[in-house]
Design a protein around this motif. Structure first.
Motif, short mmCIF file in Angstrom:
data_model
loop_
_atom_site.label_atom_id
_atom_site.label_comp_id
_atom_site.label_asym_id
_atom_site.label_seq_id
_atom_site.Cartn_x
_atom_site.Cartn_y
_atom_site.Cartn_z
N LYS A 164 0.83 -1.20 0.00
CA LYS A 164 0.00 0.00 0.00
C LYS A 164 0.87 1.25 0.00
O LYS A 164 0.57 2.23 -0.69
CB LYS A 164 -0.93 0.00 1.23
N ALA A 165 1.95 1.24 0.76
CA ALA A 165 2.82 2.41 0.83
C ALA A 165 3.50 2.69 -0.50
O ALA A 165 3.70 3.85 -0.89
CB ALA A 165 3.87 2.21 1.92
N ARG A 166 3.86 1.63 -1.23
CA ARG A 166 4.55 1.81 -2.50
C ARG A 166 3.70 2.54 -3.53
O ARG A 166 4.22 3.08 -4.51
CB ARG A 166 4.98 0.45 -3.06
N SER A 168 2.30 5.25 -2.94
CA SER A 168 2.46 6.67 -2.66
C SER A 168 3.83 7.15 -3.13
O SER A 168 4.86 6.61 -2.73
CB SER A 168 2.32 6.93 -1.15
N MET A 169 3.85 8.18 -3.95
CA MET A 169 5.12 8.73 -4.44
C MET A 169 5.96 9.24 -3.28
O MET A 169 7.20 9.18 -3.32
CB MET A 169 4.84 9.87 -5.44
N ARG A 170 5.31 9.72 -2.24
CA ARG A 170 6.06 10.25 -1.10
C ARG A 170 6.79 9.15 -0.34
O ARG A 170 7.74 9.42 0.39
CB ARG A 170 5.11 10.98 -0.14
N TYR A 171 6.35 7.90 -0.53
CA TYR A 171 7.01 6.79 0.15
C TYR A 171 8.17 6.22 -0.67
O TYR A 171 9.28 6.07 -0.18
CB TYR A 171 6.01 5.68 0.46
N HIS A 172 7.90 5.91 -1.94
CA HIS A 172 8.94 5.22 -2.70
C HIS A 172 9.95 6.16 -3.35
O HIS A 172 11.04 5.75 -3.73
CB HIS A 172 8.34 4.27 -3.75
N GLY A 173 9.63 7.46 -3.45
CA GLY A 173 10.57 8.41 -4.00
C GLY A 173 10.91 8.14 -5.45
O GLY A 173 10.19 7.45 -6.16
N GLU A 174 12.04 8.67 -5.89
CA GLU A 174 12.46 8.52 -7.28
C GLU A 174 13.74 7.68 -7.36
O GLU A 174 14.67 7.85 -6.58
CB GLU A 174 12.72 9.89 -7.92
N TYR A 175 13.75 6.77 -8.32
CA TYR A 175 14.93 5.96 -8.56
C TYR A 175 15.81 6.64 -9.61
O TYR A 175 15.32 7.24 -10.56
CB TYR A 175 14.54 4.58 -9.09
N ASN A 176 17.12 6.56 -9.43
CA ASN A 176 18.07 6.93 -10.47
C ASN A 176 19.25 5.96 -10.35
O ASN A 176 19.26 5.10 -9.46
CB ASN A 176 18.52 8.39 -10.34
N GLU A 177 20.23 6.07 -11.23
CA GLU A 177 21.32 5.09 -11.23
C GLU A 177 22.07 5.05 -9.91
O GLU A 177 22.39 3.97 -9.38
CB GLU A 177 22.30 5.38 -12.37
#
Length: 236
Positions: A164-166, A168-177
């Protein structure tokens, strides 16, 4: 209708101790029959958010009585968690459970499950150039560690709250290399400790990964945003 009532309660439109509008008003609001209203309110009651009392109407309960593992309730709380306090609690709960399960996995005799952990790590490594697939492989690695612990309840709780948390953008944030490579290194540490049958190191590595990852990606809460903006201006 159930989702709307739950959202209204969670975000404070309907406060604890207040009473839901009369059935007739709810019928007009949602355009449904009294039967639908009554069945929907019963569902909300089963989730712990309201209490039906004859002669006193349907009252909103104290948040301590809510079923926080219910899908609808959990999703609503995460969506309206303005100061991130609930996500902080969720991470703390997840950390405690997964660190314990990592320690158990390290001393487990389940050789086949440990092979799956190694395979999951290699899957993450192979997906380093694909954000979506890397994220899925990340979650799969954690699930394989939990599976190796044989803690079915702990695994179910973590998977429920984490899924459920995933959302939410505020939970998983942004991925980069850079994020993915650091994440991979942290998972490697968990993997190596488990393979070395070092329960203490496995728990410490899992704890450091989950708490460290959250501290790096944790956004500024909405309630702190003005102050944060002022501090940024002052440092320019």
């Amino acid at each position: 209708m159930v989702q709307q009532i739950v959202n209204d309660i969670v975000r404070g439109v309907l406060n604890p101790g207040s009473t839901l509008p009369p059935e007739a008003d709810l019928c007009d609001q949602f355009g449904v029959s009294r039967t639908v209203i009554r069945e929907s309110v019963k569902v909300v009651q089963e989730k712990g958010l309201v209490r039906i009392e004859h002669g006193r109407g349907t009252q909103v309960t104290d948040p301590r009585q809510w079923n926080l593992l219910d899908d609808v309730v959990l999703t609503a709380i995460i969506a309206h968690d303005a100061n991130l306090s609930f996500l902080d609690e969720l991470v703390a709960t997840r950390t405690a459970l997964e660190a314990d399960m990592a320690a158990t996995a390290a001393v487990s005799r389940a050789g086949e499950e440990k092979l799956r952990i190694s395979a999951a790590l290699e899957l993450m490594r192979s997906k380093i150039n694909n954000v979506a697939e890397f994220a899925a492989a990340d979650a799969h690695f954690h699930d394989m560690v939990m599976a190796a612990s044989s803690n079915r309840l702990g695994r179910a709780i973590v998977n429920s709250i984490h899924d459920k948390a995933r959302g939410s953008m505020r939970y998983h944030g942004e991925y980069n290399e850079a994020v993915m490579r650091r994440t991979l290194d942290e998972h490697q540490a968990v993997h190596d400790a488990i393979m070395a049958k070092n329960a203490e190191a496995a728990a410490a590595a899992m704890r450091a990964h989950i708490t460290g990852s959250w501290s790096r990606r944790r956004p500024v809460p909405e309630t702190d945003a003005p102050a944060a903006a002022t501090r940024r201006q002052a440092t320019r």
